[in-house]
Design a protein around this motif. Structure first.
Motif, PDB file in Angstrom:
ATOM      1  N   ILE A  22     -14.050 -26.829   4.701  1.00  0.00           N
ATOM      2  CA  ILE A  22     -13.241 -26.138   3.704  1.00  0.00           C
ATOM      3  C   ILE A  22     -13.086 -24.679   4.106  1.00  0.00           C
ATOM      4  CG2 ILE A  22     -13.144 -25.417   1.294  1.00  0.00           C
ATOM      5  CD1 ILE A  22     -14.795 -27.932   0.642  1.00  0.00           C
ATOM      6  N   VAL A  23     -11.883 -24.156   3.914  1.00  0.00           N
ATOM      7  CA  VAL A  23     -11.608 -22.745   4.172  1.00  0.00           C
ATOM      8  C   VAL A  23     -11.400 -22.068   2.819  1.00  0.00           C
ATOM      9  CG1 VAL A  23      -9.990 -21.114   5.203  1.00  0.00           C
ATOM     10  CG2 VAL A  23     -10.557 -23.233   6.398  1.00  0.00           C
ATOM     11  N   HIS A  24     -12.072 -20.952   2.602  1.00  0.00           N
ATOM     12  CA  HIS A  24     -11.931 -20.201   1.357  1.00  0.00           C
ATOM     13  C   HIS A  24     -11.184 -18.904   1.638  1.00  0.00           C
ATOM     14  CE1 HIS A  24     -14.763 -22.671  -0.943  1.00  0.00           C
ATOM     15  NE2 HIS A  24     -15.405 -22.787   0.211  1.00  0.00           N
ATOM     16  N   ILE A  25     -10.222 -18.601   0.803  1.00  0.00           N
ATOM     17  CA  ILE A  25      -9.518 -17.323   0.858  1.00  0.00           C
ATOM     18  C   ILE A  25      -9.917 -16.578  -0.404  1.00  0.00           C
ATOM     19  CG2 ILE A  25      -7.294 -16.169   0.903  1.00  0.00           C
ATOM     20  CD1 ILE A  25      -6.172 -18.695   2.237  1.00  0.00           C
ATOM     21  N   VAL A  26     -10.524 -15.426  -0.229  1.00  0.00           N
ATOM     22  CA  VAL A  26     -11.058 -14.675  -1.367  1.00  0.00           C
ATOM     23  C   VAL A  26     -10.215 -13.423  -1.576  1.00  0.00           C
ATOM     24  CG1 VAL A  26     -13.086 -13.512  -2.287  1.00  0.00           C
ATOM     25  CG2 VAL A  26     -13.362 -15.523  -0.828  1.00  0.00           C
ATOM     26  N   PHE A  27      -9.781 -13.216  -2.797  1.00  0.00           N
ATOM     27  CA  PHE A  27      -9.061 -12.000  -3.147  1.00  0.00           C
ATOM     28  C   PHE A  27      -9.490 -11.590  -4.541  1.00  0.00           C
ATOM     29  CE2 PHE A  27      -6.447 -15.760  -3.544  1.00  0.00           C
ATOM     30  CZ  PHE A  27      -6.010 -15.735  -4.855  1.00  0.00           C
ATOM     31  N   THR A  28      -9.259 -10.345  -4.882  1.00  0.00           N
ATOM     32  CA  THR A  28      -9.825  -9.791  -6.108  1.00  0.00           C
ATOM     33  C   THR A  28      -9.253 -10.400  -7.383  1.00  0.00           C
ATOM     34  OG1 THR A  28      -8.254  -7.963  -6.027  1.00  0.00           O
ATOM     35  CG2 THR A  28     -10.425  -7.599  -5.048  1.00  0.00           C
ATOM     36  N   THR A  29      -7.951 -10.532  -7.465  1.00  0.00           N
ATOM     37  CA  THR A  29      -7.326 -11.036  -8.677  1.00  0.00           C
ATOM     38  C   THR A  29      -5.915 -11.499  -8.377  1.00  0.00           C
ATOM     39  OG1 THR A  29      -6.652 -10.472 -10.934  1.00  0.00           O
ATOM     40  CG2 THR A  29      -6.544  -8.720  -9.325  1.00  0.00           C
ATOM     41  N   ARG A  30      -5.422 -12.407  -9.193  1.00  0.00           N
ATOM     42  CA  ARG A  30      -4.022 -12.818  -9.036  1.00  0.00           C
ATOM     43  C   ARG A  30      -3.098 -11.752  -9.630  1.00  0.00           C
ATOM     44  NH1 ARG A  30      -2.906 -18.421  -7.996  1.00  0.00           N
ATOM     45  NH2 ARG A  30      -4.851 -19.552  -7.794  1.00  0.00           N
ATOM     46  N   HIS A  31      -3.590 -11.035 -10.630  1.00  0.00           N
ATOM     47  CA  HIS A  31      -2.793  -9.993 -11.268  1.00  0.00           C
ATOM     48  C   HIS A  31      -2.576  -8.864 -10.270  1.00  0.00           C
ATOM     49  CE1 HIS A  31      -1.131  -7.490 -14.375  1.00  0.00           C
ATOM     50  NE2 HIS A  31      -1.971  -6.519 -14.030  1.00  0.00           N
ATOM     51  N   GLY A  32      -1.363  -8.539  -9.985  1.00  0.00           N
ATOM     52  CA  GLY A  32      -1.057  -7.467  -9.064  1.00  0.00           C
ATOM     53  C   GLY A  32      -1.134  -7.870  -7.601  1.00  0.00           C
ATOM     54  N   LEU A  33      -1.213  -9.164  -7.325  1.00  0.00           N
ATOM     55  CA  LEU A  33      -1.264  -9.637  -5.948  1.00  0.00           C
ATOM     56  C   LEU A  33       0.102  -9.389  -5.301  1.00  0.00           C
ATOM     57  CD1 LEU A  33      -3.173 -11.214  -4.000  1.00  0.00           C
ATOM     58  CD2 LEU A  33      -2.007 -13.282  -4.738  1.00  0.00           C
ATOM     59  N   PRO A  34       0.140  -8.604  -4.229  1.00  0.00           N
ATOM     60  CA  PRO A  34       1.432  -8.314  -3.588  1.00  0.00           C
ATOM     61  C   PRO A  34       2.091  -9.601  -3.080  1.00  0.00           C
ATOM     62  CG  PRO A  34      -0.262  -6.814  -2.791  1.00  0.00           C
ATOM     63  CD  PRO A  34      -0.957  -7.880  -3.590  1.00  0.00           C
ATOM     64  N   PRO A  35       3.411  -9.677  -3.171  1.00  0.00           N
ATOM     65  CA  PRO A  35       4.122 -10.866  -2.703  1.00  0.00           C
ATOM     66  C   PRO A  35       3.821 -11.202  -1.238  1.00  0.00           C
ATOM     67  CG  PRO A  35       5.601  -9.476  -3.958  1.00  0.00           C
ATOM     68  CD  PRO A  35       4.320  -8.707  -3.787  1.00  0.00           C
ATOM     69  N   ALA A  36       3.610 -10.198  -0.411  1.00  0.00           N
ATOM     70  CA  ALA A  36       3.306 -10.454   0.996  1.00  0.00           C
ATOM     71  C   ALA A  36       1.965 -11.170   1.146  1.00  0.00           C
ATOM     72  CB  ALA A  36       3.297  -9.151   1.789  1.00  0.00           C
ATOM     73  N   VAL A  37       0.994 -10.813   0.314  1.00  0.00           N
ATOM     74  CA  VAL A  37      -0.317 -11.462   0.366  1.00  0.00           C
ATOM     75  C   VAL A  37      -0.183 -12.904  -0.111  1.00  0.00           C
ATOM     76  CG1 VAL A  37      -2.677 -11.439  -0.546  1.00  0.00           C
ATOM     77  CG2 VAL A  37      -1.559  -9.293   0.101  1.00  0.00           C
ATOM     78  N   ARG A  38       0.566 -13.122  -1.178  1.00  0.00           N
ATOM     79  CA  ARG A  38       0.798 -14.484  -1.681  1.00  0.00           C
ATOM     80  C   ARG A  38       1.479 -15.330  -0.608  1.00  0.00           C
ATOM     81  NH1 ARG A  38      -1.631 -17.669  -4.810  1.00  0.00           N
ATOM     82  NH2 ARG A  38      -1.250 -19.095  -3.138  1.00  0.00           N
ATOM     83  N   ALA A  39       2.465 -14.750   0.080  1.00  0.00           N
ATOM     84  CA  ALA A  39       3.170 -15.474   1.141  1.00  0.00           C
ATOM     85  C   ALA A  39       2.222 -15.806   2.288  1.00  0.00           C
ATOM     86  CB  ALA A  39       4.348 -14.652   1.648  1.00  0.00           C
ATOM     87  N   PHE A  40       1.323 -14.879   2.618  1.00  0.00           N
ATOM     88  CA  PHE A  40       0.352 -15.123   3.693  1.00  0.00           C
ATOM     89  C   PHE A  40      -0.605 -16.244   3.308  1.00  0.00           C
ATOM     90  CE2 PHE A  40      -3.690 -13.978   5.883  1.00  0.00           C
ATOM     91  CZ  PHE A  40      -3.267 -14.262   7.168  1.00  0.00           C
ATOM     92  N   ILE A  41      -1.078 -16.243   2.071  1.00  0.00           N
ATOM     93  CA  ILE A  41      -1.969 -17.303   1.586  1.00  0.00           C
ATOM     94  C   ILE A  41      -1.249 -18.652   1.641  1.00  0.00           C
ATOM     95  CG2 ILE A  41      -3.135 -18.212  -0.468  1.00  0.00           C
ATOM     96  CD1 ILE A  41      -3.744 -15.239  -1.182  1.00  0.00           C
ATOM     97  N   ASP A  42       0.006 -18.685   1.204  1.00  0.00           N
ATOM     98  CA  ASP A  42       0.781 -19.922   1.255  1.00  0.00           C
ATOM     99  C   ASP A  42       0.975 -20.387   2.695  1.00  0.00           C
ATOM    100  OD1 ASP A  42       0.950 -19.891  -1.494  1.00  0.00           O
ATOM    101  OD2 ASP A  42       2.987 -19.053  -1.526  1.00  0.00           O
TER     102      ASP A  42
END
Length: 54
Positions: A22-42
């Protein structure tokens, strides 16, 4: 993997690979997550999904 096959990237340690699991991607919060970070996670999720079915 496409960039490796095309010769744009090279393996630093040929023959070495991480453990499967399993690979875990950890980030602080979904609130205020920049679109570029969301795109990278996807992108990562899709790439790992593609690798697991290959």
């Amino acid at each position: 993997m496409v960039d490796l096959r095309a010769g744009r990237l090279a393996r630093a340690f040929p023959g070495w690979g991480g453990a499967q699991g399993i690979v875990h991607i950890v980030f602080t919060t979904r609130h205020g997550l920049p679109p570029a970070v969301r795109a990278f996670i996807d992108h990562l999720a899709g790439a790992f999904r593609e690798l697991s079915t290959a």
